[in-house]
Design a protein around this motif. Sequence first.
Motif, PDB file in Angstrom:
ATOM      1  N   GLU A  35     -28.506  18.008  30.460  1.00 47.58           N
ATOM      2  CA  GLU A  35     -29.593  17.789  31.406  1.00 47.58           C
ATOM      3  C   GLU A  35     -29.637  18.882  32.462  1.00 47.58           C
ATOM      4  OE1 GLU A  35     -28.964  13.932  32.961  1.00 47.58           O
ATOM      5  OE2 GLU A  35     -29.470  12.886  31.092  1.00 47.58           O
ATOM      6  N   ASP A  36     -28.480  19.308  32.924  1.00 45.01           N
ATOM      7  CA  ASP A  36     -28.434  20.393  33.902  1.00 45.01           C
ATOM      8  C   ASP A  36     -28.965  21.699  33.308  1.00 45.01           C
ATOM      9  OD1 ASP A  36     -27.370  18.659  35.754  1.00 45.01           O
ATOM     10  OD2 ASP A  36     -25.293  19.244  35.379  1.00 45.01           O
ATOM     11  N   ILE A  37     -28.652  21.944  32.045  1.00 45.76           N
ATOM     12  CA  ILE A  37     -29.157  23.149  31.377  1.00 45.76           C
ATOM     13  C   ILE A  37     -30.680  23.101  31.289  1.00 45.76           C
ATOM     14  CG2 ILE A  37     -29.251  24.334  29.151  1.00 45.76           C
ATOM     15  CD1 ILE A  37     -26.302  23.685  28.811  1.00 45.76           C
TER      16      ILE A  37
ATOM     17  N   SER B 110     -19.865  20.836  22.625  1.00 43.19           N
ATOM     18  CA  SER B 110     -18.850  20.109  23.386  1.00 43.19           C
ATOM     19  C   SER B 110     -19.366  19.618  24.734  1.00 43.19           C
ATOM     20  CB  SER B 110     -17.624  21.009  23.625  1.00 43.19           C
ATOM     21  OG  SER B 110     -17.998  22.169  24.350  1.00 43.19           O
ATOM     22  N   LEU B 111     -20.600  19.928  25.089  1.00 50.73           N
ATOM     23  CA  LEU B 111     -21.138  19.521  26.374  1.00 50.73           C
ATOM     24  C   LEU B 111     -21.648  18.092  26.306  1.00 50.73           C
ATOM     25  CD1 LEU B 111     -23.167  22.701  27.390  1.00 50.73           C
ATOM     26  CD2 LEU B 111     -20.828  22.099  28.011  1.00 50.73           C
ATOM     27  N   GLY B 112     -21.456  17.349  27.371  1.00 52.80           N
ATOM     28  CA  GLY B 112     -21.988  16.008  27.440  1.00 52.80           C
ATOM     29  C   GLY B 112     -23.456  16.011  27.794  1.00 52.80           C
TER      30      GLY B 112
ATOM     31  N   LEU C  86     -31.492  23.462  18.706  1.00 53.93           N
ATOM     32  CA  LEU C  86     -30.631  23.997  17.657  1.00 53.93           C
ATOM     33  C   LEU C  86     -29.241  24.322  18.173  1.00 53.93           C
ATOM     34  CD1 LEU C  86     -30.384  25.180  14.729  1.00 53.93           C
ATOM     35  CD2 LEU C  86     -31.231  27.325  15.686  1.00 53.93           C
ATOM     36  N   LEU C  87     -29.130  24.820  19.402  1.00 51.85           N
ATOM     37  CA  LEU C  87     -27.843  25.242  19.942  1.00 51.85           C
ATOM     38  C   LEU C  87     -26.973  24.073  20.382  1.00 51.85           C
ATOM     39  CD1 LEU C  87     -28.989  28.290  22.092  1.00 51.85           C
ATOM     40  CD2 LEU C  87     -28.190  28.271  19.734  1.00 51.85           C
ATOM     41  N   ARG C  88     -27.553  22.890  20.502  1.00 52.20           N
ATOM     42  CA  ARG C  88     -26.777  21.750  20.979  1.00 52.20           C
ATOM     43  C   ARG C  88     -26.356  20.805  19.858  1.00 52.20           C
ATOM     44  NH1 ARG C  88     -30.257  22.647  25.279  1.00 52.20           N
ATOM     45  NH2 ARG C  88     -31.921  21.344  24.477  1.00 52.20           N
ATOM     46  N   GLN C  89     -26.549  21.221  18.630  1.00 49.17           N
ATOM     47  CA  GLN C  89     -26.059  20.415  17.513  1.00 49.17           C
ATOM     48  C   GLN C  89     -24.566  20.632  17.330  1.00 49.17           C
ATOM     49  OE1 GLN C  89     -28.381  21.170  14.024  1.00 49.17           O
ATOM     50  NE2 GLN C  89     -30.299  20.522  14.954  1.00 49.17           N
TER      51      GLN C  89
END
Length: 340
Positions: free
Chosen positions: A95-97, A88-90, A78-81
Amino acid sequence: MPLTNTAVDALGILTICLVFLLVLLGLFCIIHTLYFCSRVQRSGFVALGYFNGPWIVRIIFILFGIWWGFGEIVRLRLLRQKGRIFDSLGLKWQEDICKYYILSNLGFSEPCLFLTMSFLLQASLQWRGSGIFNHKWNLKTTCFVLLYCLPVFVLDLIFVLIGPKFDKGKNKLLQLPQIFTSTTRLSNSQPYIAICTYPLLCTILYGLFAVVLTSYLLFLGRRMVSSVINNRLQSRVYILIVTASSCLPSRVILLGFSAMARAQFLFEALVFFGFLVLLLCVVVGIFVLVYLPAADSLTLHRGLQGNEARRSRVDRHRSSFSSVRPSTICFPASTGNADT
């Protein structure tokens, strides 16, 4: 597909709400524990220091639970939509998160939670002269928790950082399926979103840890039930041991099945139920190991204060009674003559 996305987002919102309630419960129990500590120190009842002894480890147990809850929020799709926190993260940052989430939760906070729970249960079996109400015990216990968690964390670190290289190796005998080492996969409907997954190697390691720790918890629970004569305390021990010994294996099984789930909603549902069973275990642990001992001790503290107040009133009454002159006490003057 939009209906699936809506259902997944609903599970994410529900996860955030439950974590928020967990944080509120943890902060309340921390304040309650500190309040009990201050009451014991002000009143001077040394006997209650035994019950107040592991207060630092109890607070650390709550902090581990809050840390775990925030990690569960970080993994949410939900937070990466678009328009959200991580929009804004690639893919590389996402993947690192996800790698951080696996190391933080499966490798650190969850093992530390159950190790701390085991030490608190073991502490209740120790006798008063063993030094449990010493601050050194709290420091030593914290160091032991971190030390015992270190092998799990190091192995997870190896699986997360080095494991993906086996997928690209030239030797086919050493190649592992992607589900064994992958911490992310792309969303079917939104290819710019990386979904955090659970590598089977980390889940298997977590399962071995769960088997060992569940066996130890059952051993401690048997000893506690045989040593506790209060039926109410026995019921608390039963609830805690049954919850921990059932929720921890259930979470391992659900995370293991989630690695093989291809459908997006099925994967999110399995992960959410794995979150729920561990949340239940954390909440029960906070109530039984942190809140209820402090609440019972405060009740005992009030009883001791009441006894002290009654004793002081009796002593004052006796001192005032002894200060009265014998001639002023109205006994019949002829009592002694009548007996003779």
